[in-house]
Design an enzyme around this catalytic site. Structure first.
Site, short mmCIF file in Angstrom:
data_model
loop_
_atom_site.label_atom_id
_atom_site.label_comp_id
_atom_site.label_asym_id
_atom_site.label_seq_id
_atom_site.Cartn_x
_atom_site.Cartn_y
_atom_site.Cartn_z
N SER A 109 0.82 -1.21 0.00
CA SER A 109 0.00 0.00 0.00
C SER A 109 0.85 1.26 0.00
O SER A 109 2.00 1.26 0.47
CB SER A 109 -0.89 -0.01 1.25
OG SER A 109 -1.53 1.23 1.43
N GLN A 130 -0.64 -0.57 -4.50
CA GLN A 130 -1.92 0.12 -4.35
C GLN A 130 -1.65 1.57 -3.96
O GLN A 130 -0.91 1.83 -3.02
CB GLN A 130 -2.77 -0.58 -3.28
CG GLN A 130 -4.06 0.13 -2.91
CD GLN A 130 -3.87 1.13 -1.79
OE1 GLN A 130 -3.00 0.98 -0.94
NE2 GLN A 130 -4.68 2.17 -1.79
N TYR A 132 -3.21 5.88 -3.86
CA TYR A 132 -4.34 6.82 -3.85
C TYR A 132 -4.01 7.99 -4.76
O TYR A 132 -2.83 8.30 -5.01
CB TYR A 132 -4.59 7.33 -2.41
CG TYR A 132 -5.01 6.25 -1.45
CD1 TYR A 132 -6.31 5.75 -1.46
CD2 TYR A 132 -4.11 5.70 -0.54
CE1 TYR A 132 -6.70 4.76 -0.57
CE2 TYR A 132 -4.49 4.71 0.35
CZ TYR A 132 -5.79 4.25 0.33
OH TYR A 132 -6.17 3.26 1.19
N THR A 158 -6.90 2.72 -5.91
CA THR A 158 -8.11 2.62 -5.10
C THR A 158 -9.02 3.80 -5.42
O THR A 158 -8.61 4.95 -5.32
CB THR A 158 -7.76 2.61 -3.60
OG1 THR A 158 -7.02 1.42 -3.32
CG2 THR A 158 -9.01 2.61 -2.74
N LYS A 254 -9.46 -0.63 -8.05
CA LYS A 254 -10.01 -1.35 -6.89
C LYS A 254 -11.12 -0.51 -6.28
O LYS A 254 -10.90 0.64 -5.89
CB LYS A 254 -8.92 -1.61 -5.86
CG LYS A 254 -9.40 -2.32 -4.60
CD LYS A 254 -8.22 -2.61 -3.68
CE LYS A 254 -8.66 -3.26 -2.38
NZ LYS A 254 -9.32 -2.30 -1.47
N HIS A 278 -14.13 -2.08 0.09
CA HIS A 278 -13.07 -1.74 1.06
C HIS A 278 -13.30 -2.45 2.39
O HIS A 278 -13.07 -1.90 3.47
CB HIS A 278 -13.02 -0.21 1.27
CG HIS A 278 -11.63 0.33 1.43
ND1 HIS A 278 -10.91 0.83 0.37
CD2 HIS A 278 -10.82 0.45 2.51
CE1 HIS A 278 -9.73 1.26 0.81
NE2 HIS A 278 -9.65 1.01 2.10
#
Length: 381
Positions: A109, A130, A132, A158, A254, A278
């Site tokens: 992440s 992953q 943002y 995400t 995602k 989530h």
């Protein structure tokens, strides 16, 4: 409770609860608002029955799948999750090593606690990054370039977290990064001294994917402020299309839940989507990934790899999702509780149990390979 006494998700959860201070356990275990979607994620599988075929000569089964160009030895992968070294000092190192042992994909992440580069050295398995979407477009580009340089195979954006969900368990304990515990929360830490000893006797907690860009270490920014101030709620399809073009490789969204959005993902060149809410931690009352799976597979499954996560506790859950057309299934809490309970041996045991369950279920279903699973094997109540 000992690791060898853990035989399923609930056993690992109990062992983690014994070890972790209450605020940290509830951070993993909790979800948004009334936690309706969190409960529905697992309950959705219970509304679906398996219809086995017998006398198929089931000496061996092939559990391998190919998803987003990655060959996996089993159809379950470790979804990227944040803050793993808060749960156990090994954090992402343990998950990467266990995933490598079982030949499956794992994710790191943006809010990961071990660097992409270090984790890449631990595991030869396919690695997902992953991230943002930030207001600072230069930061987005820099993070993608770094992932490419680290040898990450799959970029996973995400898209369901432009604001943080209303996680009331965290509010009751004052859980935050950096810690801002209330009295009740501090007492919970005081009665679990072994966790504190483990946490403070290892390297300091940090977020290496963000360290160059965001000062969280000095307490100047909390995770909640990161979500509210750094992330861009105006993100739209044109922004993501540009990122897909820049990455020019396997790119996955995602948090897709509607057929319309799944079609848009295909149109902008994504190679995968994960149906996900989530873990029930964002929009409470939203549908489960499993409940949405059939209609999205029917709409786009021949043009993009469709995956799902949320509430997966058993090999039989995985077989139900694969029978509906999912290419692979992600797990989060399923490996986080074992990580918290016992580090790398815990994650290894959890993935080993899942692998055995999938193999056993395939033999009992009369399916020698994943490709032999179909909707003919399912009935909905």
């Amino acid at each position: 409770m000992r690791l060898r006494d853990c035989h399923n998700f609930h056993d690992f959860r109990r062992m983690a609860q014994q070890r972790l201070p209450g605020p940290i356990f509830n951070y993993i275990d909790g979800a948004a608002d009334d936690e309706v979607t969190y409960r529905r994620n697992t309950a959705s599988f219970e509304d679906c029955d398996l219809v086995p075929n017998v006398l198929r000569g089931m000496a061996e089964v092939d559990m391998s799948v190919t998803v987003m160009g990655q060959k996996l030895a089993m159809p379950v992968y470790c979804s990227p999750t944040a803050l793993q070294r808060l749960f156990h000092h090994q954090g992402e190192r343990a998950v990467a090593a266990a995933a490598s042992k079982y030949g499956t994909m794992f994710g790191v992440s943006s809010l990961g606690t071990v660097s992409l580069e270090e984790v890449r050295k631990i595991s030869g398995s396919p690695q997902v990054y992953q991230f943002y979407f930030h207001k600072d477009r230069g930061l987005n580009r820099a993070m993608m370039q770094r992932a490419k340089g680290a040898g990450v195979e799959v970029m996973m954006l995400t898209v369901d977290s432009i604001v943080g969900g209303n996680r009331e368990r965290d509010k009751r304990t004052g859980f935050a990064i950096p810690f801002k515990l209330n009295l009740a929360g501090m007492l919970q830490f005081a009665i679990k001294p072994a966790w504190a000893l483990n946490y403070f006797s290892h390297e300091s907690f940090k977020l290496p994917q963000l360290d160059e860009h965001v000062d969280m270490g000095g307490g100047t920014m909390s995770i909640s402020r990161y979500f509210n101030e750094m992330l861009d709620p105006s993100m739209n399809w044109d922004d993501v299309a540009e990122m897909v073009r820049l990455w020019s490789g396997q790119f996955c969204l995602k948090g897709i839940m509607s057929v319309e959005d799944a079609r848009r993902a295909v149109d902008i060149g994504c190679t995968g989507i994960v149906l996900s809410n989530h873990g029930g931690r964002q929009l409470d009352g939203s549908r489960s990934g499993f409940d949405q799976l059939a209609e999205i597979v029917d709409a786009v499954g021949d043009r993009i790899d469709v995956m799902m996560d949320g509430g997966v506790h058993r090999g039989s859950h995985v077989l139900k999702a694969l029978s509906l057309g999912a290419k692979a299934v992600g797990v989060g809490r399923y490996y986080l509780f074992p990580l918290a309970a016992a580090g790398e041996p815990g994650v290894e045991r959890a993935l080993g149990l899942m692998r055995m369950e999938i193999e056993r279920c395939m033999k009992l279903m009369g399916a020698k390979s994943i490709s032999e699973l179909s909707r003919a094997n399912l009935r909905f109540r």
